[in-house]
Scaffold this active site. Structure first.
Site, mmCIF file in Angstrom:
data_model
loop_
_atom_site.group_PDB
_atom_site.id
_atom_site.type_symbol
_atom_site.label_atom_id
_atom_site.label_comp_id
_atom_site.label_asym_id
_atom_site.label_seq_id
_atom_site.Cartn_x
_atom_site.Cartn_y
_atom_site.Cartn_z
ATOM 1 N N LYS A 118 6.240 -13.727 28.705
ATOM 2 C CA LYS A 118 6.928 -14.271 29.661
ATOM 3 C C LYS A 118 8.268 -13.982 30.345
ATOM 4 C CE LYS A 118 6.213 -18.730 26.428
ATOM 5 N NZ LYS A 118 6.903 -19.358 25.018
ATOM 6 N N LYS A 201 -5.389 -21.859 33.466
ATOM 7 C CA LYS A 201 -5.220 -22.362 32.088
ATOM 8 C C LYS A 201 -3.848 -24.050 32.957
ATOM 9 C CE LYS A 201 -2.834 -23.179 28.098
ATOM 10 N NZ LYS A 201 -2.179 -22.446 26.910
ATOM 11 N N LYS A 204 1.946 -27.468 33.719
ATOM 12 C CA LYS A 204 2.673 -28.437 33.802
ATOM 13 C C LYS A 204 3.484 -28.209 34.725
ATOM 14 C CE LYS A 204 5.594 -26.939 30.404
ATOM 15 N NZ LYS A 204 5.335 -27.182 28.413
#
Length: 341
Positions: A118, A201, A204
């Site tokens: 991240k 993957k 959203k």
């Protein structure tokens, strides 16, 4: 030590940081619903304290918290059989999280792969919360003496860290106070992939809305997305080995298995040799049957936010009856003066 026995208790949560997808449903929520039928006490949480490890617009955080709660309720989480709440309404999470910051080692945190992924090259600019949140995750679990944690494969490392923290606490203070929770990783379609690129993957935050099934998508949208999902020219194989180098085909077969409560092997036993003109409409029909009622109920709940708030408040009260005594005992074990009980 003689080995303390803990009652079987499940804890898991979802972060409210944007819309939910089919990946959240098949990878987590559907399994949580099933665990209500098993020999566990089940505790499920909207982990809003984790969301603010990166900046959140307050209105978006508020909306996303309601959306996650609505998704869980609409999918079948029963607020009478399970405890459902949002994390920030039980302050003991943050308190135990701080205590665990003082138990966990910096070297353990440095091994956490999700922070590296991240933060990327901007690690120095990230919040301290993003770096330390695995110890808060450990607190989420151990605050309830949870014994089982349903997670995706990518979260298994955090349960291992939780076990390390529990073990070190127990060793340092000469107690058998915290359990060694077990990750629960099982079932088909635990990792749902992108409908346009089976190597990625489902997310959203993908570029195109056609890449994903959103939990608020209506029946027509669900059907359209599956019918337009990327495939390859070959028909479905007769066994799973034939999916090895076919990521889009494997993804759609696993999604069908997840929605139908069956296995990829069983799906291929039925559809092996069939073309996509047969399989994709069947998948779309199944997905609409399973998902459209959820999106309809989610929308009803989102139109009644007071009902969501009432259920979350009641869940937080129930959660606190478990959490507060465990936190107080932790303070006692560590030697804090507690004269305001």
């Amino acid at each position: 030590m003689s080995g303390r026995t803990f009652a079987p208790r499940v804890f898991s949560g979802i972060k409210p940081s944007g819309g939910l997808t089919l990946g959240n449903y098949l990878g987590a929520i559907k399994r949580w619903v099933a665990m209500q039928e098993e020999d566990y006490e089940t505790i499920y949480c909207v982990v809003d304290l984790h969301a603010v490890t990166v900046w959140q617009d307050p209105a978006d955080l508020h909306r996303s918290t309601h959306e996650v709660a609505a998704a869980m309720l609409a999918s079948g989480i029963d607020p009478e059989r399970s405890i459902l709440f949002n994390q920030s309404q039980v302050p003991a999470h943050a308190e135990l999280g701080w205590l665990f910051n003082c138990v966990a080692r910096v070297g353990w945190m440095n091994r956490m792969t999700q922070f590296k992924e991240k933060a990327g090259k901007n690690a120095e600019k990230q919040s301290l919360g993003l770096y330390a949140y695995p110890s808060l995750m450990a607190a989420d679990i151990l605050l309830y003496h949870a014994t089982h944690v349903p997670v995706g494969e990518d979260q298994k490392q955090h349960v291992e860290l939780t076990r390390d923290i529990a073990q070190k606490f127990n060793h340092d203070y000469g107690v058998e106070f915290f359990p060694m929770p077990e990750p629960v990783i099982e079932g088909p379609a635990m990792r749902v992939m992108n409908l346009r690129d089976g190597s990625k993957k489902m997310s959203k935050s993908g570029e195109s809305d056609m890449e994903r099934i959103n939990m608020l998508d209506d029946a027509d949208t669900i059907a359209k997305k599956f019918k337009k999902a990327r495939t390859d020219p070959e028909p479905l194989p007769s066994d799973v080995a034939g999916l090895a180098d076919r990521p889009e085909a494997r993804n759609l077969v696993e999604i069908y298995a997840g929605l139908a409560d069956t296995t990829p092997e069983a799906v291929l036993a039925e559809f092996g040799g069939a073309g996509w003109g047969t399989f994709k409409p069947a998948l779309a029909e199944l997905a609409v049957e399973k998902l459209a009622p959820i999106s309809t109920e989610m929308q009803r709940l989102l139109d009644a936010p007071d009902e969501i708030d009432r259920l979350l408040a009641r869940g937080a009260e129930r959660a606190e009856t478990i959490a507060k005594p465990i936190l107080e005992q932790t303070f006692d074990i560590m030697g804090f003066v507690r004269s305001r009980r």
